[in-house]
Design a protein around this motif. Sequence first.
Motif: not given
Length: 121
Positions: A52-65
């Motif tokens: 179906a095309g080009r698949l781009d995948v990104s992950l993001l994680g954050e911790l607030d304290a």
Amino acid sequence: MPNVRVRYTTAQLDGFTESGVADPLRFDARRTERLDTCPQLATTFTPVELAAGRLDVSLLGELDAAWTQGNDIGVSAGAQSVTFANENAGQRYGGFAAVRAHLSTGPGAAPCRGRGRKAGG
């Protein structure tokens, strides 16, 4: 890509006493401090070419304290004294994780079908 944000804030308020009255109000001096930290981590995977095309995948994680401490608020008038607790003192924790997927299709891209495609037809 890693990222860290650190912020320190302090506020110091002088005490004071009213003047010109028989029982003047007196406010105690106080100080409040806060430390905020926020480490983040983001990564992008190698793009995958699908039918179906080009698949781009990104992950993001954050911790607030955040940590806050400070004096209680003391007020007195004559012989009467009242103390108000610093309600914002203590710790706070939070964070999130996210996945971003983007499928880029072009003209004439074939639809993505389950486990494979039938040949011919």
